[in-house]
Scaffold this active site. Structure first.
Site, PDB file in Angstrom:
ATOM      1  N   LYS A 172       0.864  -1.184   0.000  1.00  0.00           N
ATOM      2  CA  LYS A 172       0.000   0.000   0.000  1.00  0.00           C
ATOM      3  C   LYS A 172       0.898   1.230   0.000  1.00  0.00           C
ATOM      4  CE  LYS A 172      -3.394   2.955   0.839  1.00  0.00           C
ATOM      5  NZ  LYS A 172      -2.559   4.173   1.061  1.00  0.00           N
ATOM      6  N   GLU A 248       9.620   1.155  11.004  1.00  0.00           N
ATOM      7  CA  GLU A 248      10.713   2.124  10.838  1.00  0.00           C
ATOM      8  C   GLU A 248      10.051   3.493  10.917  1.00  0.00           C
ATOM      9  OE1 GLU A 248      12.799   4.943   9.834  1.00  0.00           O
ATOM     10  OE2 GLU A 248      12.347   4.262   7.799  1.00  0.00           O
ATOM     11  N   CYS A 282      13.620  10.643   7.434  1.00  0.00           N
ATOM     12  CA  CYS A 282      13.546  10.329   8.861  1.00  0.00           C
ATOM     13  C   CYS A 282      14.921  10.253   9.509  1.00  0.00           C
ATOM     14  CB  CYS A 282      12.790   9.021   9.068  1.00  0.00           C
ATOM     15  SG  CYS A 282      13.446   7.643   8.098  1.00  0.00           S
ATOM     16  N   GLU A 381       9.675  15.875  15.314  1.00  0.00           N
ATOM     17  CA  GLU A 381      10.099  15.728  13.921  1.00  0.00           C
ATOM     18  C   GLU A 381       9.339  16.726  13.044  1.00  0.00           C
ATOM     19  OE1 GLU A 381      11.242  11.932  11.239  1.00  0.00           O
ATOM     20  OE2 GLU A 381       9.169  11.972  11.925  1.00  0.00           O
TER      21      GLU A 381
END
Length: 477
Positions: A172, A248, A282, A381
């Site tokens: 997906k 992750e 990331c 983040e």
């Protein structure tokens, strides 16, 4: 979409937008719950009834076919990837395309040479003389849910090891970059021998289909890359069926400059890293920890490099910092820039949209100063070309600040003394560390994080083994 070996249109479609121009980059099938159900059923059937899991030679051959087919189509894929992702074309020569495509061959080679069966020899547990073996077997049906920032790299980093290990996959892709996934599906269907149902790719504008994939009891393992908040939801969905989960997730990684480092060179490296692909990675280092006595000097050196990099058309070979993926992401980054001001910080450079660009989703490379490590912009983040400069008072303090984060994905250390740099690197609670500019990325290198940056590893032998089960077999000796 690719479902059960066939290219399938959607009942409706949705547009993927070029983030540099705001024009339509692609029109893609908008998958439904019924499409996802069909894809999972096809993957389950292909694993349970097909020969894929048992036929190592076929798996190895098909992975090499896919690698070679992607290379043959590289010109179109490169151009369309830049249009959909907004990534600088320079990066398609590395992690945005060429490197992950080559890594498919690495996983084929690994599967071919892997010790699928290990002889433990004879033993006499409880007085019963037995011969024992350890077998490695595929986990089953893998649900792979991927983000938009490095779509080819992350799609292929899941498909490669999962397929090499003998699993079937339902992929997906992210709603912001569906074309990249759909293009791989077309190539699989038309240019490889991968059997029907082994790879299924369902594009959709809805995140709900990813949640359905994670919760479905027919799926044996979920491999997810994305935000920590969504990772928690994936883990919760998977818990109902006790399926294995690989995550992750996010990062707020520290770039540590020690007091004996070449300050100008280190700061230039930190500036380049946070500007690459507009900071939308990331593992990008987004906290710059520099000696307090040289803070002003470090800020000026970093800001000078960031101003020189600027923003540019991602189709230009010299561009490092392109646009953000969407208006939504630009608004999110701007919200953090306002927060930096509210918390008492300032901008040594950037802090705004480029005044000469009225189309596209742009933010200038930004260096935030004057805030402590505890500030929200230093802890959360942001996913933009935004770096926070923070002073430290020596090696121990730098390690303390670097580790004072809910994340632990990446990091960097710079020192003229390699042993000193290594000593700091060993103390960082992160899954990857760059010492004096070393590059850890590669198909053979495990990637993943500590703490809230994830569970498990992607790539390398460790990443391959995430997709395997372990079975011990014994018979009388």
């Amino acid at each position: 979409m690719l479902i059960d070996g066939k290219i399938r249109p959607g009942e409706s479609v949705f547009d993927s937008i070029d983030p540099a121009t705001e024009e339509v980059a692609a029109t893609v099938a908008d998958g439904t719950a019924a499409d996802m159900d069909a894809a999972i059923a096809a993957a389950r059937r292909a694993f349970d009834e097909g020969t894929w899991a048992a036929d190592l030679d076929l798996r190895v051959r098909c992975l090499r076919q896919l690698r070679d087919a992607l290379r043959r189509n590289a010109a179109e894929l490169r151009e369309r990837t830049v249009a959909e992702v907004g990534c600088p074309v320079l990066l398609t020569r590395g992690p945005q395309f060429d490197t992950p495509v080559a890594d498919l061959g690495w996983f084929a080679d690994l599967a071919e040479a892997y010790a699928w069966r290990t002889d433990l020899g004879e033993a006499a547990p409880m007085g019963m003389r037995s011969r024992r073996w350890v077998l490695k077997e595929p986990a089953g049906v893998v649900g792979a849910i991927t983000p938009w920032n490095f779509p080819h790299q992350i799609n292929l980093a899941k498909l490669g090891p999962a397929l090499a290990a003998g699993n079937t996959v339902v992929l997906k892709p992210a709603p912001d970059t569906p074309w990249c996934g759909a293009a791989v599906g077309r190539i699989i269907a038309e240019e490889t021998e991968i059997p029907p149902g082994v790879v299924n790719i369902v594009t959709s504008s809805s995140h709900e289909l990813g949640a359905r994939l994670a919760a479905d009891p027919r799926v044996d393992l979920v491999s997810f890359t994305g935000s920590t908040a969504t990772g928690r939801a994936v883990m919760a969905s998977a818990a109902a069926t006790i399926k294995r989960v690989f995550l992750e997730l996010g990062g707020k990684s520290a770039f540590v400059v020690l007091d004996d480092a070449d300050l100008a060179a280190a700061c230039a490296t930190a500036a380049f890293a946070v500007c690459a692909h507009a900071g939308q990675g990331c593992a990008i280092t987004t906290r710059l920890l520099v000696p307090r006595a040289r803070y002003a000097e470090a800020v000026e050196a970093t800001a000078e490099t960031m101003r020189a990099i600027g923003v540019g058309d991602p189709r230009d070979r010299g561009t490092i910092c392109g646009p953000l993926i969407s208006a939504r992401q630009r608004d999110r980054v701007e919200g953090y820039l306002r927060l930096a001001r509210e918390e008492g910080g300032g901008f040594a450079c950037g802090g705004r949209r480029p005044p000469d660009r009225d189309r596209g989703f742009w933010i200038e490379p930004t260096l935030i100063t004057g805030l402590p490590n505890e500030a929200r912009v230093a802890q959360e983040e942001i996913f933009g070309p935004v770096l926070v400069a923070i002073p430290h008072d020596g090696d121990d303090d730098a390690v303390r600040l670097a580790n004072a984060s809910p994340y632990g994905l990446s990091g960097a250390v710079h020192s003229e003394d390699p042993e000193r740099a290594w000593a700091v690197a060993r103390r960082l609670r992160t899954g990857t560390v760059s010492v004096n500019g070393g590059q850890w990325y590669g198909g053979d290198a495990p990637f993943g994080g500590y703490k809230q940056s994830g569970v498990g590893r992607e790539m390398g032998v460790a990443g391959f083994e995430e997709y395997l089960e372990t079975k011990t077999v014994a018979e009388p000796a």
